[in-house]
Design an enzyme around this catalytic site. Structure first.
Site, PDB file in Angstrom:
ATOM      1  N   THR A   1     -44.179 -36.777 -14.692  1.00 53.86           N
ATOM      2  CA  THR A   1     -42.839 -37.216 -14.350  1.00 53.86           C
ATOM      3  C   THR A   1     -42.187 -36.280 -13.325  1.00 53.86           C
ATOM      4  OG1 THR A   1     -42.690 -38.045 -16.573  1.00 53.86           O
ATOM      5  CG2 THR A   1     -40.616 -37.398 -15.603  1.00 53.86           C
TER       6      THR A   1
ATOM      7  N   THR B   1     -39.894 -33.207 -19.256  1.00 51.01           N
ATOM      8  CA  THR B   1     -41.167 -33.866 -18.966  1.00 51.01           C
ATOM      9  C   THR B   1     -42.144 -33.526 -20.082  1.00 51.01           C
ATOM     10  OG1 THR B   1     -43.048 -33.979 -17.434  1.00 51.01           O
ATOM     11  CG2 THR B   1     -41.843 -31.906 -17.475  1.00 51.01           C
ATOM     12  N   GLY B   2     -43.162 -34.357 -20.221  1.00 49.81           N
ATOM     13  CA  GLY B   2     -44.167 -34.089 -21.253  1.00 49.81           C
ATOM     14  C   GLY B   2     -44.335 -35.267 -22.189  1.00 49.81           C
ATOM     15  N   HIS B   3     -44.745 -34.961 -23.408  1.00 52.42           N
ATOM     16  CA  HIS B   3     -45.047 -36.004 -24.397  1.00 52.42           C
ATOM     17  C   HIS B   3     -43.748 -36.667 -24.866  1.00 52.42           C
ATOM     18  CE1 HIS B   3     -46.465 -37.336 -28.541  1.00 52.42           C
ATOM     19  NE2 HIS B   3     -47.148 -38.051 -27.665  1.00 52.42           N
ATOM     20  N   GLY B   4     -43.496 -37.863 -24.344  1.00 54.11           N
ATOM     21  CA  GLY B   4     -42.210 -38.513 -24.558  1.00 54.11           C
ATOM     22  C   GLY B   4     -41.843 -38.679 -26.017  1.00 54.11           C
TER      23      GLY B   4
ATOM     24  N   ARG C   1     -43.655 -49.998 -23.544  1.00 52.08           N
ATOM     25  CA  ARG C   1     -43.412 -48.671 -24.139  1.00 52.08           C
ATOM     26  C   ARG C   1     -42.366 -47.896 -23.312  1.00 52.08           C
ATOM     27  NH1 ARG C   1     -44.037 -43.166 -22.021  1.00 52.08           N
ATOM     28  NH2 ARG C   1     -44.323 -41.776 -23.779  1.00 52.08           N
TER      29      ARG C   1
ATOM     30  N   GLY D   1     -40.736 -44.267 -22.947  1.00 43.98           N
ATOM     31  CA  GLY D   1     -40.846 -42.873 -23.371  1.00 43.98           C
ATOM     32  C   GLY D   1     -39.458 -42.252 -23.423  1.00 43.98           C
ATOM     33  N   ASP D   2     -39.420 -40.959 -23.255  1.00 46.83           N
ATOM     34  CA  ASP D   2     -38.148 -40.238 -23.323  1.00 46.83           C
ATOM     35  C   ASP D   2     -37.300 -40.372 -22.057  1.00 46.83           C
ATOM     36  OD1 ASP D   2     -40.385 -38.698 -22.142  1.00 46.83           O
ATOM     37  OD2 ASP D   2     -38.767 -37.331 -21.594  1.00 46.83           O
TER      38      ASP D   2
HETATM   39  N1  ASP Z   1     -42.239 -37.894 -20.536  1.00 44.95           N
HETATM   40  C1  ASP Z   1     -42.939 -38.948 -19.860  1.00 44.95           C
HETATM   41  C2  ASP Z   1     -43.125 -40.091 -20.817  1.00 44.95           C
HETATM   42  O1  ASP Z   1     -43.447 -39.857 -21.962  1.00 44.95           O
HETATM   43  C3  ASP Z   1     -44.260 -38.529 -19.310  1.00 44.95           C
HETATM   44  C4  ASP Z   1     -44.292 -37.210 -18.595  1.00 44.95           C
HETATM   45  O2  ASP Z   1     -43.308 -36.514 -18.503  1.00 44.95           O
HETATM   46  O3  ASP Z   1     -45.367 -36.842 -18.110  1.00 44.95           O
HETATM   47  O4  ASP Z   1     -43.025 -41.220 -20.406  1.00 44.95           O
END
Ligand code: ASP
Length: 303
Positions: free
Chosen positions: A172, A222-225, A200, A202-203
């Site tokens: 992201t 950013t990361g695991h939503g 889906r 995400g965050d």
């Molecule tokens: N946070 C984003 C999501 O889960 C993905 C990412 O940040 O890489 O959609």
């Protein structure tokens, strides 16, 4: 009247951007560093010329959405059915107004669509799916969904589901800034997880998770939503700053709390004095920032 934040008694702007966390492969390292550096310079120039933090973070994120190296705009990961669905969130710290766009299919720059929503009088703060597609058409920001797919991502999709923890993953994009009037803003945009389920969210487009901005601080995650949403990472970071944490210690605390629930990711922060912070527990996160002293830094590896 803005408070001064420098020794010469004037207000100085500051900005930090990220180009996603995860284990960005070596082959994409230089491209990520170049992309975040261009984006931060774009945003900073707007701030220096007296532009708003909202304008600066939007344009910094547009820069990265237009750069196909990132998982945002053109070049994003494809979902399980082989097409791109984009999420974005823009938030104005002064008014607490936000524009949130979820699962839009036909827009190259969902962060600009989020801005149109934020600035539309009496509008909702969040539009998803069909409603977001229609809004893109009405605002002249629509494109052919096929334009968002690039050969690199088509080939990746054809190989089958990708584990986001593999070295292929990228992320992201986001930006947070302080302007000359002392206002703060946050912008975040993503194509989400590779091979995600259709629909889906995400965050990223969730206010308080993917981003948050108030009069005191602004954050972009950013990361695991799914982990970021469990702890409302962006709002948590702003609350910690309100409790007296520095942006750097707040960033570290948020990521530690995410690690406690086996979550992975990164966050960038700015407070009303222009202090910046960032932290991540993935193996890499592309970032670049320009301090209130006017110094530019960029990086991708842990400190
Ligand atoms: N946070 C984003 C999501 O889960 C993905 C990412 O940040 O890489 O959609």
């Amino acid at each position: 009247m803005a408070q001064e934040n420098s020794t010469d008694g004037s207000m100085k702007p500051a900005i930090i951007v990220h180009g996603g966390s995860w284990s960005i492969p070596d082959s994409l390292r230089a491209g990520h560093l170049n992309g975040v550096t261009q984006a931060v310079k774009t945003g900073y120039q707007i701030l220096q010329q007296g532009g708003s933090a909202l304008e600066a973070v939007e344009k910094a994120v547009v820069c990265m959405e237009d750069d196909s190296i990132f998982d945002a705009g053109v070049g994003s990961f494809l979902n399980e059915q082989g097409y791109v669905e984009l999420d974005a969130l823009l938030m104005d710290g002064k008014t607490l107004n936000a524009g949130a766009i979820g699962a839009v299919l036909n827009c190259r720059n969902p962060i600009s669509l989020a801005r149109r929503l934020l600035e539309k009088p009496n509008s909702p703060m969040m539009l998803v799916g069909k409603g977001a597609n229609i809004f893109a058409e009405k605002t002249g920001l629509a494109c052919d969904p096929k334009e968002l797919i690039i050969p690199r991502e088509q080939e990746r999709w054809e190989k089958g589901p990708l584990d986001i923890f593999t070295p292929n993953a990228k992320g992201t994009v986001g930006a947070v800034a302080l302007d000359l009037d002392g206002n703060l803003a946050s912008a975040t945009s993503t194509g989400g997880a590779p091979y995600k389920m259709v629909g889906r969210l995400g965050d990223t487009s969730i206010i308080g998770s993917g981003g948050y901005a108030s009069e005191t601080a602004a954050a972009s995650s950013t990361g695991h939503g799914e982990s970021i949403m469990k702890i409302n990472a962006a709002k948590l970071a702003v609350d910690l700053i309100n409790q007296g944490y520095s942006p750097q210690s707040a960033a570290k605390e948020v990521i530690n709390r995410m690690a406690n629930i086996d979550g992975y990711g990164g966050i960038i922060l700015v407070d009303k004095t222009g202090e910046l912070g960032y932290f991540f527990n993935t193996s890499r996160m592309a970032y670049a920032f320009i301090t209130k002293e006017g110094e530019l830094f960029s990086g991708i590896d842990p400190k």
